[in-house]
Design an enzyme around this catalytic site. Structure first.
Site, PDB file in Angstrom:
ATOM      1  N   GLY A 260       0.841  -1.185   0.000  1.00 44.11           N
ATOM      2  CA  GLY A 260       0.000   0.000   0.000  1.00 44.11           C
ATOM      3  C   GLY A 260       0.878   1.238   0.000  1.00 44.11           C
ATOM      4  O   GLY A 260       0.676   2.169  -0.784  1.00 44.11           O
ATOM      5  N   ALA A 261       1.866   1.225   0.881  1.00 40.94           N
ATOM      6  CA  ALA A 261       2.753   2.378   1.017  1.00 40.94           C
ATOM      7  C   ALA A 261       3.987   1.951   1.798  1.00 40.94           C
ATOM      8  O   ALA A 261       4.012   0.887   2.402  1.00 40.94           O
ATOM      9  CB  ALA A 261       2.044   3.515   1.740  1.00 40.94           C
ATOM     10  N   GLU A 263       7.073   3.631   4.486  1.00 36.97           N
ATOM     11  CA  GLU A 263       7.259   4.777   5.369  1.00 36.97           C
ATOM     12  C   GLU A 263       8.658   5.380   5.339  1.00 36.97           C
ATOM     13  O   GLU A 263       9.163   5.799   6.378  1.00 36.97           O
ATOM     14  CB  GLU A 263       6.916   4.356   6.794  1.00 36.97           C
ATOM     15  CG  GLU A 263       7.857   3.295   7.420  1.00 36.97           C
ATOM     16  CD  GLU A 263       7.433   1.852   7.205  1.00 36.97           C
ATOM     17  OE1 GLU A 263       6.667   1.591   6.258  1.00 36.97           O
ATOM     18  OE2 GLU A 263       7.875   0.991   7.985  1.00 36.97           O
ATOM     19  N   HIS A 294      -1.390   5.985   8.818  1.00 41.37           N
ATOM     20  CA  HIS A 294      -0.533   4.838   9.173  1.00 41.37           C
ATOM     21  C   HIS A 294       0.938   5.191   8.888  1.00 41.37           C
ATOM     22  O   HIS A 294       1.804   5.024   9.746  1.00 41.37           O
ATOM     23  CB  HIS A 294      -0.991   3.626   8.356  1.00 41.37           C
ATOM     24  CG  HIS A 294      -0.164   2.392   8.495  1.00 41.37           C
ATOM     25  ND1 HIS A 294      -0.660   1.213   9.009  1.00 41.37           N
ATOM     26  CD2 HIS A 294       1.127   2.117   8.154  1.00 41.37           C
ATOM     27  CE1 HIS A 294       0.290   0.290   8.994  1.00 41.37           C
ATOM     28  NE2 HIS A 294       1.385   0.810   8.479  1.00 41.37           N
ATOM     29  N   GLU A 295       1.206   5.707   7.705  1.00 36.01           N
ATOM     30  CA  GLU A 295       2.595   6.036   7.341  1.00 36.01           C
ATOM     31  C   GLU A 295       3.116   7.198   8.173  1.00 36.01           C
ATOM     32  O   GLU A 295       4.297   7.218   8.551  1.00 36.01           O
ATOM     33  CB  GLU A 295       2.695   6.356   5.847  1.00 36.01           C
ATOM     34  CG  GLU A 295       2.195   5.254   4.910  1.00 36.01           C
ATOM     35  CD  GLU A 295       2.769   3.882   5.193  1.00 36.01           C
ATOM     36  OE1 GLU A 295       3.952   3.792   5.539  1.00 36.01           O
ATOM     37  OE2 GLU A 295       2.015   2.890   5.085  1.00 36.01           O
ATOM     38  N   HIS A 298       4.315   6.003  11.411  1.00 36.23           N
ATOM     39  CA  HIS A 298       5.625   5.359  11.280  1.00 36.23           C
ATOM     40  C   HIS A 298       6.783   6.349  11.411  1.00 36.23           C
ATOM     41  O   HIS A 298       7.912   5.927  11.686  1.00 36.23           O
ATOM     42  CB  HIS A 298       5.756   4.703   9.905  1.00 36.23           C
ATOM     43  CG  HIS A 298       5.256   3.299   9.830  1.00 36.23           C
ATOM     44  ND1 HIS A 298       5.551   2.346  10.774  1.00 36.23           N
ATOM     45  CD2 HIS A 298       4.505   2.668   8.887  1.00 36.23           C
ATOM     46  CE1 HIS A 298       4.988   1.195  10.413  1.00 36.23           C
ATOM     47  NE2 HIS A 298       4.346   1.367   9.286  1.00 36.23           N
ATOM     48  N   GLU A 317       4.345  -2.065  12.838  1.00 33.98           N
ATOM     49  CA  GLU A 317       3.074  -2.205  12.125  1.00 33.98           C
ATOM     50  C   GLU A 317       1.845  -2.150  13.023  1.00 33.98           C
ATOM     51  O   GLU A 317       0.836  -1.560  12.671  1.00 33.98           O
ATOM     52  CB  GLU A 317       3.077  -3.479  11.288  1.00 33.98           C
ATOM     53  CG  GLU A 317       4.140  -3.491  10.202  1.00 33.98           C
ATOM     54  CD  GLU A 317       4.171  -2.219   9.368  1.00 33.98           C
ATOM     55  OE1 GLU A 317       3.142  -1.522   9.285  1.00 33.98           O
ATOM     56  OE2 GLU A 317       5.233  -1.902   8.820  1.00 33.98           O
TER      57      GLU A 317
HETATM   58 ZN   LIG Z   1       3.271   0.063   8.046  1.00 35.74          ZN
END
Ligand SMILES: [Zn+2]
Length: 823
Positions: A260-261, A263, A294-295, A298, A317
């Site tokens: 998805g991505a 960080e 979410h990122e 991180h 995570e």
């Molecule tokens: Zn992550």
């Protein structure tokens, strides 16, 4: 690439030895991206303090020009499987690695792609997890942090982006500012003729970028993305009490990105389908927002404080996942994110946690990087996040975040372990966390929670083979007599294998707000009442939790396909969230057809439900689109699909056939044999985009003829090389329920040929291809036996083994459902 020449994955003990010998202080990396589209130049100058002695530097070149240590040449012919042995002197050393590297097309290393829309080339770096040495020579482990200075030569029409601001010092010559101390896996580089949008919030310069051909869409989406980013920075600053530590914050949407991505500090990379090119579901915006947060989380959890080793990847995570959902729900317009999580992430994690490959969230025993990568699953994300939620329920905001802030301050720009974090919480007043840690973090598998109505107790049963003692904080919803869908929710502490609860007559739902981590099952009386109470339930999170329980029961063959179809028919026409309609119907299409006694009849029933949902939804809205996508996937009426493709009269009011919907219709027509290769090629030529190219490949693989399956198979075996997104799409297209006559020969071939795919791919795409091309609909005893024969061999690559074990377990569940319900 021969497997004998695959790079060695770093072992934990090797990382410990090297960390005891070395401190890496700085990297100066010079990359030349202006010498064609096959290879690039890479010179890495590494400053290292050493206790003195032998070690090795990692590099995965096409050609290794030179390696020197303090000016002394190292014999480059000693390069073996990605490592060059070197001898360091006591004190400061300068190690130089001068190499020619290859661009990759599997989403790792320096990935290079061509945009079919305009023929322009783009690159991005993916240095996670073992991939950094395919870009530059380095000491590739998370606890050897250093500052980075990077120089990049690039074609003159490119922009260069990285962890820190880049300056074009001469035409095509870019210099990036020195970074804070970073692990190798957090180094970013994004280069190409990208379109860039800039903004600022609270003193933090913000940037976004995407391919030139989707510049307009990036401009359209930028206000929403910047707003979510700004709101989330404010909330994360408030909760953590520690400022964002990396200067600028850039979010790059890059082509053919696997995850998805990622960080990377100060420069996050995202898959670029997150820049929307077609009409969207509301849930796509929700998922994008929670991914953005979410990122961002991180930047603290993972980037500022980094795990010493991969066995603590849950530190990254689980927190990022929890914070991503929490901050999205509390601080952005996407308040329904917990409902989306309950429909998507939760079933994903519960499935992973029940398979034979289940592992504890923490201390998962990753002996090397390759094994650690396999544990990036629903357990590390969804389960870990729910455990953090349970811990938070116990500690409350004040203790929870003061422990977290302490952790950030204490290990700022360094590395830490789970024990360090537990210490921080205990210092903040959490009390002894060892029981919590043992039960939740160090023990695998979910508990099963169900009501024993006769005994008046709620039962808690650990996964077979994984004894555990964990306390759950959850709600218990009881229905109100005479008022279906009205629930009273009382808190319960489930701290023993059986806890007495008050049980009135009527339906009872454990954990209706998805607060704990468990396989919840509904008792017979509740299950019987669902067709009446589920559509009448107002709270979408309670509905999502009920659907999760239904999925659990189906997976364990406790209810059959017909009962699920009955419930789908009763409940979904009243559903008003696009997750409730789209995720549930999508799950039903995917899971019921392969096991239904009469797949054609089952498909017809699902189509009818989708049609009713479309008719009942506001025209032109997200709910209508969610239902229509499933209606297309379940349609057998070629004439209707062709009329829709031509935006004919039968198209429901408010529906617009755009890029994505057009390819959904074409895919379905391809499966039915309602389009041929020329028509698919014409559709691609008419609108040549990256999306079209991938969907075209999927449709070709789905055609109902032997040529299509042979074409797909050549790509699986690697006889013909295709980029990562196309390979995945082809795997999805290949296996279609109803095409068994064509695909049956490939069931045996899969088990005969999958091991040889290590010759053509590695790491993440090896796992993806093993999983996507698995004959998942062949739920027969013969196929299960073939899978076990292969697993019985001792020469199965560990990445392939992991995927085979999981897929075979899923296949056995399908076989059990078929056998239980008479097909
Ligand atoms: Zn992550």
């Amino acid at each position: 690439m021969s497997s004998a020449h695959q790079p060695l994955s770093l072992k934990h003990v090797e990382a410990q030895d090297r960390a005891a010998l070395l401190d890496v202080t700085a990297y100066d990396v010079a990359l030349d991206l202006d010498r064609g589209d096959e290879t690039f130049g890479s010179v890495s100058t590494i400053t290292v303090r050493s206790r003195g002695g032998p070690t090795f530097v990692e590099v995965q070149p096409v050609a290794l020009n030179a390696v020197t240590v303090n000016g002394r040449a190292v014999d480059v012919t000693r390069l073996d499987r990605g490592r060059v042995p070197i001898e360091t002197d006591p004190g400061e050393n300068v190690v130089v690695v001068d190499a020619v590297m290859r661009y990759r097309h599997d989403g790792e290393g320096l990935h290079r792609s061509v945009d079919p829309a305009d023929g322009r080339h783009y690159v991005y770096a993916m240095t996670f997890l073992d991939a950094a040495p395919s870009i530059f020579g380095c000491f590739d482990q998370p606890d050897l942090k250093a500052v980075w200075r990077m120089r990049v030569r690039a074609p003159r029409d490119w922009v260069v982006l990285g962890n820190t601001p880049a300056t074009e010092v001469a035409t095509g010559e870019w210099t990036l500012a020195e970074t804070q101390p970073l692990s190798t896996y957090l180094v970013a580089l994004v280069a190409g003729p990208y379109h860039v949008v800039r903004s600022e919030h609270d003193g933090i310069p913000l940037g976004l970028s995407a391919r030139a051909s989707i510049a307009r869409q990036l401009d359209d989406d930028a206000p929403e993305i910047f707003t979510v980013t700004a709101q989330s920075f404010d909330e994360l600053h408030r909760l953590f009490g520690v400022r964002y530590p990396f200067g600028d914050y850039h979010q790059a949407f890059v082509p053919e990105f696997n995850a998805g991505a990622m960080e990377s500090a100060g420069c996050v990379t995202f898959r670029d389908p997150m820049i929307f090119q077609s009409r969207t579901l509301r849930t796509q915006h929700v998922v994008r927002a929670s991914t953005i947060v979410h990122e961002m989380a991180h930047m603290w959890f993972g980037d500022l404080v980094t795990p010493v080793w991969w066995d603590d990847l849950w530190l990254n995570e689980s927190f990022a996942e929890y914070m991503g959902a929490r901050v999205t729900a509390d601080s952005t317009e996407f308040t329904e994110v917990w409902v989306t999580e309950a429909h998507t992430r939760r079933p994903w994690g519960l499935a992973a946690d029940q398979r034979p490959s289940t592992h504890p969230v923490a201390g998962n025993g990753a002996a090397d990087g390759a094994m650690a990568l396999q544990n990036f699953d629903g357990i590390s994300y969804a389960k870990g996040a729910t455990i953090i939620k349970q811990l938070h329920a116990r500690l409350g905001d004040e203790v929870f975040f003061s422990g977290v802030s302490d952790h950030f301050e204490k290990h700022r720009f360094g590395n830490a372990t789970m024990a360090d974090l537990l210490d921080s919480w205990e210092r903040a007043g959490a009390g002894d966390l060892s029981t919590f840690s043992d039960g939740w973090l160090l023990t695998a598998g979910p508990d099963r929670i169900q009501l024993d109505r006769g005994a008046g107790v709620l039962l808690r049963t650990p996964l077979a083979g994984h004894p555990a003692d964990r306390e759950h904080t959850l709600g218990l919803a009881t229905g109100t007599a005479g008022s279906p869908g009205a629930w009273t929710i009382e808190p319960v502490r489930l701290d023993a294998d059986a806890v007495a609860v008050a049980v009135p007559a009527g339906p009872v739902v454990p954990d209706p707000h998805a607060e704990t981590w468990a396989v919840t099952l509904l008792d017979a009386e509740t299950t019987a009442a669902l067709p009446e109470v589920l559509p009448a339930t107002a709270d979408p999170l309670v509905r999502a939790s009920i659907w999760c329980s239904v999925r659990n029961a189906f997976q364990h063959a406790l209810i059959g396909p017909d009962a699920v179809l009955d419930l789908v028919e009763a409940a979904l026409p009243a559903e008003d969230t696009d997750d409730g309609v789209g995720q549930t119907l999508g799950w039903a299409v995917w899971n019921i057809l392969p096991v239904a006694a009469d797949p054609v009849a089952a498909l017809a029933r699902l189509h009818t439900v989708a049609e009713r949902c479309v008719a009942g939804a506001p025209p032109g809205g997200s709910l209508q689109l969610a239902a229509l996508q499933i209606q297309v996937a379940a349609a057998d009426d070629e004439a209707m699909l062709r009329d829709w493709l031509a935006s004919g009269d039968s198209l429901p009011d408010g529906v617009v056939v755009d890029l994505e919907l057009r390819w959904r219709i074409l895919l379905r027509l391809a499966k039915l044999g309602g389009v041929d290769r020329d028509q698919l090629a014409a559709a691609l030529a008419e609108e040549t985009t990256a999306v079209s190219q991938v969907e075209h490949a999927k449709a070709l693989a789905a055609l109902p003829d032997a040529e299509a399956k042979a074409w797909a198979w050549e790509r699986f075996t690697g006889e013909v090389e295709v980029p990562n997104y196309e390979l995945e799409a082809i795997g999805l297209g290949l296996w279609q329920v109803g095409q068994e006559r064509l695909t049956d020969p490939y069931v045996a071939r899969y088990f005969d040929e999958v091991l040889a795919t290590t010759e053509v791919r590695s790491s993440q795409m090896l796992a993806v291809a093993t999983h996507i091309f698995y004959p998942r609909w062949s739920a027969t005893e013969d196929t299960v036996a073939r899978a076990h024969d292969l697993l019985g061999r001792d020469d199965v690559d560990s990445t392939i083994r992991r995927e085979l074990v999981d897929e075979t377990w899923d296949l056995e569940r399908r076989l059990a459902i078929r056998q239980a319900f008479g097909r």
